[in-house]
Structure formats: C-alpha cells, structure tokens
Design an enzyme around this catalytic site. Structure first.
Site, PDB file in Angstrom:
ATOM      1  N   ASP A  13       0.857  -1.172   0.000  1.00  0.00           N
ATOM      2  CA  ASP A  13       0.000   0.000   0.000  1.00  0.00           C
ATOM      3  C   ASP A  13       0.903   1.235   0.000  1.00  0.00           C
ATOM      4  O   ASP A  13       2.090   1.145   0.336  1.00  0.00           O
ATOM      5  CB  ASP A  13      -0.894  -0.036   1.246  1.00  0.00           C
ATOM      6  N   ASP A  15      -0.216   5.037   0.986  1.00  0.00           N
ATOM      7  CA  ASP A  15      -0.457   5.921   2.135  1.00  0.00           C
ATOM      8  C   ASP A  15      -0.403   5.133   3.435  1.00  0.00           C
ATOM      9  O   ASP A  15      -1.069   4.110   3.575  1.00  0.00           O
ATOM     10  CB  ASP A  15      -1.830   6.603   2.012  1.00  0.00           C
TER      11      ASP A  15
END
Length: 259
Positions: A13, A15
C-alpha cells in the site's frame, strides 16, 4: 500447514506505508531500492482513483521515492480492467478525476450521460450535487452502479475527508442500489495486480497499514500479509479483528530484510 514458499513478489500500500501526508516514512526509500536491486516483481497500490500512474510517479519522485509508473496499481486501473473483462467497449457516466477517466479511455470506453451501461463513482475533491443527481437518475433508469473503492474517509493535513464510500452511501440511499466496489478489500484488485506483474499469490506478500482493507484483501487473495504501525490501524486494535496478519512490524523499515 507446510512451510510457506519464499516471497518472490511484493505488493505494498502507499499511504500509511511508504508515505504519510506527503512525507516519505523512514525506510521507504531503502525498501524500494532493495526491491529494485532484487529484481523481484512489485506493485505499489492505492485505493485512491484520482491520479494516473504517471501523476503518482511524479508525486512520489518529488518526495524522493522512485516508483516507475508501471509499478503503480490504482483502484481506477483495476476498475477499468474489470469493466474491460465484463463489458468491453461499453459506455459510462463517470464521477471522478483524471486517474479514472484516463484508465477508462485507455480501454476504449465512451464517457456519456446518455443511457450509459454503467455509472462509475471514483474519488474526487469536487463532488457536485448536480452530478450526484444525474447518477441517481441514470441508476434508476437501469445503469449498473460501480465504485472504485469503499473507503468512507480519506486523509488530509486538516483531517478526514469524505471519500468514495461515503458518497456511494448517499447514492445508495437515493436509489436503493448498492455499488460493486472494485478496490480493496475486494481481493479482485489484488488478483488483477498479481496478474499484471505475472505473480502468484502463494509466493507474494502484501504490506499495508489497515486491517480492514490491506490485510483483509491480501488474506482473501491468498497472500502473506505484513501490517505496519505507521498508518490507520493502531496496535491495540489488531486483536479486535477475527483474522490477523502473517506478521506485524513497526514500519516499512522492518520489511527490508525480508526481501
């Protein structure tokens, strides 16, 4: 259970794992460097459908993180691929930004508000009441409702912002129709990403900062999962979930030696 195979490819991922509010998380640069040196296939994932991979490449480069556009996988790309598989060369009414409209143009979709096959809702910073009204009427008239991702809020320097999931709930309340969400935690986004880099779930790992999206999607796609403590899910919350990650680490810096 037998011994797991070595990890040959990585999904992470963006963020909360590599960056936080526009600043790289310590270890992110080294992690990406090690990945490139290893030659292992990898993807940086985001449920945010605002930006194209090229935009994200440029944004990350300004922060000192080098991620080639071809290694970026967004919910907009996953949505476009899903639609290309389901109904090639279809038509759609889109509420969203360049990340989504570009991905749809690239698969040959026509964007229209006249009797579209789909209403597609993505992330945007300028939801207009007029656009939502149009979406509601088109769905009532038979357009199928798709949303890029179910996140109800997104991060900003000032605090939480209403995101795609929250606006989808408004449209659902007005139409009685729930959207099909393509992004995490739908394992479809992960499987499509794995296919894009020629990877297999049993030799792949997913790194994320959220139990309810990243870890869940990785788990359901059959991958190993790493949860970092630099984002949304806090240490005391992990045990509240009926499933767990394969490994909990403080940050991305602790994953470098696993590559």
């Amino acid at each position: 259970m037998g011994e797991r195979k070595p990890i040959e490819s990585w999904l992470t991922d963006m963020d909360g794992v590599l960056i936080h509010e526009g600043i790289p998380i310590p270890g992110a640069e080294e992690f990406l460097k090690r990945l490139k040196e290893s030659g292992k296939p990898f993807l940086v994932l985001t449920n945010n459908s605002i930006y194209t991979p090229r935009d994200l490449h440029a944004r990350l480069a300004r922060m000192g993180l080098d991620v080639p556009a071809g290694n970026i996988w967004t919910s907009a790309l996953a949505t476009a691929q899903f639609l290309d598989d389901q109904r090639p060369n279809g038509t759609a009414y889109v509420i969203g930004e360049a990340g989504l409209t570009t991905a749809l143009h690239e698969i040959g979709y026509v964007l229209t508000d006249t009797d579209p096959d789909f209403v597609i809702l993505g992330e945007t910073r300028t939801y207009s009441f007029e656009a939502m009204t149009k979406a509601v009427r088109l769905i009532n008239d038979g357009a199928r409702f798709i949303a890029t991702n179910p996140d109800e809020t997104g991060p900003s320097a000032e605090g939480a912002l209403p995101a795609t999931g929250a606006v989808a709930a408004l449209i659902t309340a007005a139409t009685g129709k729930k959207p099909y969400f393509v992004g995490k935690p739908n394992p479809l986004m992960m499987r499509a990403g794995l296919n894009a880099i020629g990877a297999h779930s049993e030799t792949s790992a997913m790194i994320g900062d959220r139990m309810d999206t990243d870890v869940l999607a990785g788990l359901e796609a059959g991958m190993r999962t790493f949860l970092v403590m630099t984002g949304v899910t806090q240490p005391h919350e992990v045990d509240r979930f009926p499933y767990g990650p394969s490994k909990i680490v403080d940050s991305i810096a602790d994953v470098i030696d696993h590559i």
